[in-house]
Design a protein around this motif. Structure first.
Motif, PDB file in Angstrom:
ATOM      1  N   UNK A  18       0.833  -1.200   0.000  1.00  0.00           N
ATOM      2  CA  UNK A  18       0.000   0.000   0.000  1.00  0.00           C
ATOM      3  C   UNK A  18       0.869   1.250   0.000  1.00  0.00           C
ATOM      4  N   UNK A  19       2.084   1.095  -0.461  1.00  0.00           N
ATOM      5  CA  UNK A  19       3.012   2.208  -0.513  1.00  0.00           C
ATOM      6  C   UNK A  19       2.416   3.356  -1.328  1.00  0.00           C
ATOM      7  N   UNK A  20       2.432   4.544  -0.744  1.00  0.00           N
ATOM      8  CA  UNK A  20       1.908   5.710  -1.433  1.00  0.00           C
ATOM      9  C   UNK A  20       0.414   5.929  -1.234  1.00  0.00           C
ATOM     10  N   UNK A  21      -0.263   4.976  -0.595  1.00  0.00           N
ATOM     11  CA  UNK A  21      -1.699   5.099  -0.354  1.00  0.00           C
ATOM     12  C   UNK A  21      -1.958   5.895   0.934  1.00  0.00           C
ATOM     13  N   UNK A  22      -3.136   6.508   0.994  1.00  0.00           N
ATOM     14  CA  UNK A  22      -3.547   7.240   2.186  1.00  0.00           C
ATOM     15  C   UNK A  22      -4.797   6.579   2.761  1.00  0.00           C
ATOM     16  N   UNK A  23      -4.930   6.641   4.093  1.00  0.00           N
ATOM     17  CA  UNK A  23      -6.059   5.968   4.730  1.00  0.00           C
ATOM     18  C   UNK A  23      -6.557   6.764   5.934  1.00  0.00           C
ATOM     19  N   UNK A  24      -7.862   6.724   6.138  1.00  0.00           N
ATOM     20  CA  UNK A  24      -8.496   7.253   7.340  1.00  0.00           C
ATOM     21  C   UNK A  24      -9.179   6.096   8.039  1.00  0.00           C
ATOM     22  N   UNK A  25      -8.840   5.905   9.320  1.00  0.00           N
ATOM     23  CA  UNK A  25      -9.456   4.865  10.142  1.00  0.00           C
ATOM     24  C   UNK A  25     -10.035   5.541  11.377  1.00  0.00           C
ATOM     25  N   UNK A  26     -11.341   5.530  11.526  1.00  0.00           N
ATOM     26  CA  UNK A  26     -11.924   6.153  12.716  1.00  0.00           C
ATOM     27  C   UNK A  26     -11.809   5.198  13.903  1.00  0.00           C
ATOM     28  N   UNK A  27     -11.589   5.775  15.080  1.00  0.00           N
ATOM     29  CA  UNK A  27     -11.491   4.958  16.287  1.00  0.00           C
ATOM     30  C   UNK A  27     -10.345   3.977  16.247  1.00  0.00           C
ATOM     31  N   UNK A  28      -9.159   4.465  15.864  1.00  0.00           N
ATOM     32  CA  UNK A  28      -8.036   3.560  15.653  1.00  0.00           C
ATOM     33  C   UNK A  28      -7.020   3.511  16.775  1.00  0.00           C
ATOM     34  N   UNK A  29      -7.425   3.782  18.008  1.00  0.00           N
ATOM     35  CA  UNK A  29      -6.459   3.802  19.108  1.00  0.00           C
ATOM     36  C   UNK A  29      -6.513   2.554  19.986  1.00  0.00           C
ATOM     37  N   UNK A  30      -7.470   1.670  19.730  1.00  0.00           N
ATOM     38  CA  UNK A  30      -7.555   0.452  20.539  1.00  0.00           C
ATOM     39  C   UNK A  30      -8.348  -0.604  19.791  1.00  0.00           C
ATOM     40  N   UNK A  31      -8.221  -1.825  20.240  1.00  0.00           N
ATOM     41  CA  UNK A  31      -9.009  -2.924  19.698  1.00  0.00           C
ATOM     42  C   UNK A  31      -8.827  -3.152  18.212  1.00  0.00           C
ATOM     43  N   UNK A  32      -9.922  -3.453  17.554  1.00  0.00           N
ATOM     44  CA  UNK A  32      -9.903  -3.765  16.126  1.00  0.00           C
ATOM     45  C   UNK A  32      -9.400  -2.587  15.301  1.00  0.00           C
ATOM     46  N   UNK A  33      -9.798  -1.375  15.690  1.00  0.00           N
ATOM     47  CA  UNK A  33      -9.354  -0.195  14.948  1.00  0.00           C
ATOM     48  C   UNK A  33      -7.852  -0.033  14.969  1.00  0.00           C
ATOM     49  N   UNK A  34      -7.241  -0.251  16.128  1.00  0.00           N
ATOM     50  CA  UNK A  34      -5.788  -0.149  16.241  1.00  0.00           C
ATOM     51  C   UNK A  34      -5.105  -1.205  15.379  1.00  0.00           C
TER      52      UNK A  34
END
Length: 211
Positions: A18-34
């Protein structure tokens, strides 16, 4: 002759990049999101995430950056419409108006018998789970379309597919999220935006589930 074992990083490189790709992940500080943030980052993407709690967010970002991962974050309560707009504005600024991957991970639950739900319970679960997913998809659409090849992943639940004897409102939001994914997959395919929902499961002790 036995083949040498592959390292974890080498195995990832062999799968895809995924080199060069950008991503937004909501709630990514714990659990499945992390876990999603870490995986996307280790595959080469530059990831932005969010949390309602500034201290938790800062600790998580520091930890990930110390591992050499390209991760940034901002404080956002996705149940707030203005804060959702601010989040997408931040992402647009960071990623020059383009976004390849949007993972809608944030969710909450109030597991009660149906007759015990009050208006506040209903509003909290609906705004956090479904309304936020719908609105964030709307807000992110111009960025996703501008990237030329994008993907939306909505974090649903098995309770949006099967039935249980508790959590009616939670299940309804997840079922709506699954239908949202189907509709957007059709409607936004022309914009080269894939849309999928995934349905993790957790064990509810003492409650029966049926198909």
């Amino acid at each position: 002759m036995a083949q040498p074992q592959q390292t974890e990083s080498h195995s990832r490189q062999n799968r895809w990049s995924l080199q060069g790709m950008t991503a937004l992940v909501t709630g990514g500080t714990k659990g499945l999101g992390l876990a999603v943030v870490e995986e996307l980052s280790m595959l080469g993407a530059t990831v932005h995430t969010c949390s309602r709690t500034e201290t938790e967010l800062n600790e998580c970002i520091h930890h990930l950056q110390m591992k050499g991962l390209k991760v940034t974050g901002s404080v956002c309560d996705v149940s707030s419409r203005p804060q959702r707009q601010t989040l997408i504005n931040t992402v647009s600024s960071l990623f020059n108006g383009k976004l390849n991957i949007f993972v809608n991970n944030v969710g909450t639950s109030v597991l009660k018998p149906t007759l015990e739900y009050n208006a506040e319970d209903f509003s909290l679960v609906m705004s956090t789970n479904f309304e936020s997913a719908f609105h964030l998809c709307q807000l992110a659409h111009p960025l996703l379309r501008a990237s030329g090849a994008a993907s939306i992943v909505l974090m649903s639940s098995a309770l949006g597919i099967v039935s249980a004897n508790v959590g009616t409102v939670y299940s309804a939001t997840k079922g709506a999220m699954n239908q949202l994914a189907k509709n957007l997959a059709c409607e936004w395919a022309k914009d080269n935006i894939r849309t999928n929902s995934v349905a993790p499961c957790f064990l509810v002790m003492g409650n029966s589930w049926t198909k």
